[in-house]
Scaffold this motif. Structure first.
Motif, PDB file in Angstrom:
ATOM      1  N   THR A 132       0.832  -1.204   0.000  1.00 13.48           N
ATOM      2  CA  THR A 132       0.000   0.000   0.000  1.00 13.48           C
ATOM      3  C   THR A 132       0.861   1.247   0.000  1.00 13.48           C
ATOM      4  N   LEU A 133       1.938   1.254   0.774  1.00 15.29           N
ATOM      5  CA  LEU A 133       2.864   2.389   0.778  1.00 15.29           C
ATOM      6  C   LEU A 133       3.435   2.629  -0.613  1.00 15.29           C
ATOM      7  N   PHE A 134       3.904   1.546  -1.257  1.00 16.72           N
ATOM      8  CA  PHE A 134       4.523   1.669  -2.573  1.00 16.72           C
ATOM      9  C   PHE A 134       3.523   2.182  -3.608  1.00 16.72           C
ATOM     10  N   VAL A 135       2.344   1.566  -3.639  1.00 16.30           N
ATOM     11  CA  VAL A 135       1.320   1.969  -4.606  1.00 16.30           C
ATOM     12  C   VAL A 135       0.867   3.405  -4.351  1.00 16.30           C
ATOM     13  N   ASP A 194      11.626  12.245  -2.237  1.00 20.43           N
ATOM     14  CA  ASP A 194      10.801  12.413  -3.431  1.00 20.43           C
ATOM     15  C   ASP A 194      10.084  11.096  -3.709  1.00 20.43           C
ATOM     16  N   THR A 195       9.342  11.021  -4.806  1.00 16.33           N
ATOM     17  CA  THR A 195       8.551   9.818  -5.105  1.00 16.33           C
ATOM     18  C   THR A 195       9.434   8.581  -5.212  1.00 16.33           C
ATOM     19  N   ALA A 196      10.578   8.701  -5.861  1.00 16.94           N
ATOM     20  CA  ALA A 196      11.476   7.554  -6.019  1.00 16.94           C
ATOM     21  C   ALA A 196      11.978   7.060  -4.664  1.00 16.94           C
ATOM     22  N   ALA A 197      12.262   7.980  -3.755  1.00 19.73           N
ATOM     23  CA  ALA A 197      12.736   7.594  -2.425  1.00 19.73           C
ATOM     24  C   ALA A 197      11.668   6.817  -1.669  1.00 19.73           C
ATOM     25  N   PHE A 198      10.397   7.221  -1.817  1.00 21.26           N
ATOM     26  CA  PHE A 198       9.327   6.489  -1.144  1.00 21.26           C
ATOM     27  C   PHE A 198       9.208   5.065  -1.682  1.00 21.26           C
ATOM     28  N   GLY A 199       9.397   4.894  -2.986  1.00 19.46           N
ATOM     29  CA  GLY A 199       9.364   3.547  -3.553  1.00 19.46           C
ATOM     30  C   GLY A 199      10.482   2.681  -3.000  1.00 19.46           C
ATOM     31  N   THR A 200      11.668   3.243  -2.873  1.00 16.82           N
ATOM     32  CA  THR A 200      12.793   2.506  -2.303  1.00 16.82           C
ATOM     33  C   THR A 200      12.583   2.235  -0.823  1.00 16.82           C
ATOM     34  N   LEU A 201      11.949   3.164  -0.120  1.00 15.25           N
ATOM     35  CA  LEU A 201      11.633   2.972   1.294  1.00 15.25           C
ATOM     36  C   LEU A 201      10.774   1.730   1.504  1.00 15.25           C
ATOM     37  N   ALA A 202       9.729   1.575   0.695  1.00 20.91           N
ATOM     38  CA  ALA A 202       8.852   0.408   0.826  1.00 20.91           C
ATOM     39  C   ALA A 202       9.646  -0.879   0.668  1.00 20.91           C
ATOM     40  N   LEU A 203      10.558  -0.909  -0.305  1.00 16.41           N
ATOM     41  CA  LEU A 203      11.366  -2.106  -0.525  1.00 16.41           C
ATOM     42  C   LEU A 203      12.283  -2.369   0.664  1.00 16.41           C
ATOM     43  N   VAL A 228      25.138   9.644  -0.124  1.00 13.29           N
ATOM     44  CA  VAL A 228      25.253   8.595   0.890  1.00 13.29           C
ATOM     45  C   VAL A 228      24.032   8.576   1.809  1.00 13.29           C
ATOM     46  N   MET A 229      23.321   9.705   1.881  1.00 11.12           N
ATOM     47  CA  MET A 229      22.258   9.835   2.876  1.00 11.12           C
ATOM     48  C   MET A 229      21.176   8.777   2.736  1.00 11.12           C
ATOM     49  N   LEU A 230      20.587   8.643   1.561  1.00  3.19           N
ATOM     50  CA  LEU A 230      19.442   7.739   1.393  1.00  3.19           C
ATOM     51  C   LEU A 230      19.813   6.274   1.611  1.00  3.19           C
ATOM     52  N   PRO A 231      20.894   5.741   1.004  1.00  2.77           N
ATOM     53  CA  PRO A 231      21.233   4.337   1.267  1.00  2.77           C
ATOM     54  C   PRO A 231      21.512   4.056   2.741  1.00  2.77           C
ATOM     55  N   LEU A 232      22.224   4.968   3.410  1.00  2.00           N
ATOM     56  CA  LEU A 232      22.540   4.764   4.822  1.00  2.00           C
ATOM     57  C   LEU A 232      21.264   4.810   5.665  1.00  2.00           C
ATOM     58  N   LEU A 233      20.417   5.787   5.393  1.00  3.57           N
ATOM     59  CA  LEU A 233      19.179   5.926   6.148  1.00  3.57           C
ATOM     60  C   LEU A 233      18.282   4.710   5.975  1.00  3.57           C
ATOM     61  N   LEU A 234      18.104   4.256   4.742  1.00  4.49           N
ATOM     62  CA  LEU A 234      17.212   3.127   4.491  1.00  4.49           C
ATOM     63  C   LEU A 234      17.778   1.825   5.050  1.00  4.49           C
ATOM     64  N   THR A 235      19.096   1.717   5.103  1.00  5.68           N
ATOM     65  CA  THR A 235      19.693   0.532   5.726  1.00  5.68           C
ATOM     66  C   THR A 235      19.362   0.483   7.213  1.00  5.68           C
ATOM     67  N   LEU A 236      19.492   1.623   7.880  1.00  3.35           N
ATOM     68  CA  LEU A 236      19.135   1.685   9.304  1.00  3.35           C
ATOM     69  C   LEU A 236      17.643   1.413   9.509  1.00  3.35           C
ATOM     70  N   PHE A 237      16.789   1.959   8.633  1.00  7.92           N
ATOM     71  CA  PHE A 237      15.357   1.715   8.735  1.00  7.92           C
ATOM     72  C   PHE A 237      15.028   0.236   8.530  1.00  7.92           C
TER      73      PHE A 237
END
Length: 478
Positions: A169-172, A280-289, A345-354
């Motif tokens: 649901t988050l991704f969609v 942004d939209t792409a970051a939210f898609g990667t977040l869901a994954l 580096v911010m997004l990969p590091l942040l999503l790894t911690l999440f």
């Protein structure tokens, strides 16, 4: 139909039934994502109602839940039909859930006071209908098998699909339903919520009917204790004796702490992602994954760790780690030590911690639910009654209660942080964002670490459970 057993067998449940049982939790995942992530934002930022008043209205809906959830658990325990105790409730709840969901996100044009009544009434409708499905459905866990480790496996599938429902649901939502033309999420456009509501209603219907139909063949194997007619006062005294179980109260207290922390985190998630990390939209898609990778890790790792060190110790360690992992990037940001938005580096590091935070948090709550299944026999040995519905209604009430409390607490955090209504990304002052971040991590750490300490006091493990099940099977406990 052949006579049902008085106790669940110690067995491994077939894979088809396991998958169907787990898939039903996707309905709660969809509902929880909507309530936790968008409900406050929709009525506050989109419709313009004061955040504190919206949070209070949602929290008030929980007052009814305090009565409704245990009542559903009690009625489910005492239901007798050719479809057993749980399935009539599961089938009957599907359409009211979908209808309530559509009404919640499509309010008519009303005054501010009337709109607050609307969010209260439709929240009650959705929560009650969800209870009528989820409480009986969760109560199947200790009924499908009495095996200590099999219950963890069943719970793992349920959490995997529950989170999958939320993450899909988050991704969609972010990549399609609320994707703006400029590549930024457009969650402040009211028109986008009609599609969001329709998608959620359809997804929940699919999950519920698939689970109910897919587990229908298990009805003949489920326990069907004899019902003895008693005065209403006797039922209430027995209910009180049941919920005073020490192991149950420990799990309730731990759940109260963690689910409150999770409720705050989910309610503030969009604010934090958009205004602190500038997704942004792409970051939210990667977040869901990334979050689903964390859940998948919990599905694999949690049962193995629990098998080695026991459920209570494993739950404690996972919970402590979950709180620390989520707070880390926010604390480092306040100290000026975390990469800023725009840094590659911010997004990969942040999503790894999440992802690691999600894996640890799901592992802890997964084991908590498995321990709740084991409380059923602990209570039966002491009271002579099986009360699956009562126990899981308590656990489910805590989840819903803390979701509402989390929304209310998040609204207070926004208020005291001085966060403006209808704020566009990049328009909020640094001071307000820093206050929001600080209040969030303090609340999350305090509640998460309290839950970790409480899990450690759970009073029994594998050996005690096995001995208890054997004694009950022989009729030696009473």
């Amino acid at each position: 139909m052949s006579e049902a057993p008085a106790l669940p067998p110690v067995r491994r449940v077939g894979q088809r039934s396991t998958l169907a049982y787990g898939f039903g939790a996707a309905a709660y995942g969809v509902k929880d994502f909507g309530f936790s992530t968008f409900l406050l934002l929709f009525y506050n930022q989109v419709l313009g109602l004061p955040a504190a008043q919206v949070g209070f209205a949602i929290m008030c809906a929980l007052i009814l839940d305090a009565f409704i959830d245990p009542l559903i658990g009690f009625l489910s325990d005492n239901t007798r039909s050719r479809w057993g105790r749980r399935h009539p409730w599961m089938y009957a709840a599907a359409l009211p859930i979908a209808a309530g969901w559509l009404l919640l996100w499509n309010p008519p044009e009303l005054s501010q006071d009337a709109m607050l009544v609307w969010v209260f009434a439709t929240s009650v409708l959705v929560r009650t209908a969800i209870s009528a499905y989820e409480v009986p459905s969760q109560a199947l866990t200790p009924e499908l098998s009495a095996d200590y480790d099999e219950r963890t496996r069943l719970t793992a599938y349920r959490y995997l699909f529950g989170w999958a429902g939320g993450m899909v649901t988050l991704f969609v939502t972010y990549t399609w339903l609320m994707a703006g033309p400029d590549g930024q999420p457009d969650q402040l456009n009211r028109a986008n919520y009609a599609g969001f509501a329709l998608f959620g209603a359809a997804a929940m219907l699919l999950a519920i009917f698939t689970s109910a139909i897919g587990t229908h063949g298990e009805i003949k194997r489920l326990p069907r204790p004899e019902i003895v007619t008693k005065p209403l006062g006797t039922h209430f005294r027995e209910l009180w004796a049941t919920i005073r179980n020490r192991a149950f109260l420990i799990l309730m207290l731990a759940g109260l702490c963690y689910y409150s922390a999770q409720g705050i985190s989910f309610a503030l998630a969009t604010y934090l992602y958009v205004h602190v990390w500038q997704f942004d939209t792409a970051a939210f898609g990667t977040l869901a994954l990334s979050l689903f990778l964390g859940v998948s890790g919990a599905f694999v790792i949690a049962p193995r760790v629990a098998n080695r060190v026991g459920k209570p110790v494993a739950a404690m360690v996972f919970m402590f780690s979950a709180a620390a992992l989520l707070a880390t990037p926010y604390a480092l940001r306040l100290a000026g030590l975390f990469p800023a938005p725009g840094d590659r580096v911010m997004l990969p590091l942040l999503l790894t911690l999440f992802a690691f935070n999600t894996g640890c948090g799901v592992s802890a709550t997964m084991l908590g639910a498995s321990m709740m299944a084991d409380v059923v026999e602990d209570s039966e040995a002491k009271t002579g009654r099986r009360s699956e519905g009562v126990f899981f209604s308590g656990a489910f009430f805590i989840q819903k209660c803390c979701s509402g409390l989390g929304i209310f607490a998040a609204s207070l955090i926004l208020h005291f942080a001085g966060f403006p209504k209808g704020a566009k990304p990049g328009t909020v002052g640094v001071e307000a964002i820093d206050r929001l971040t600080l209040y969030f991590i303090l609340a999350y750490l305090a509640l998460g670490w309290a839950a970790a300490l409480i899990y450690r006091f759970f009073p029994f493990g594998r050996d005690e459970h096995a001995a208890r099940v054997a004694a009950l099977a022989k009729g030696e406990a009473g």
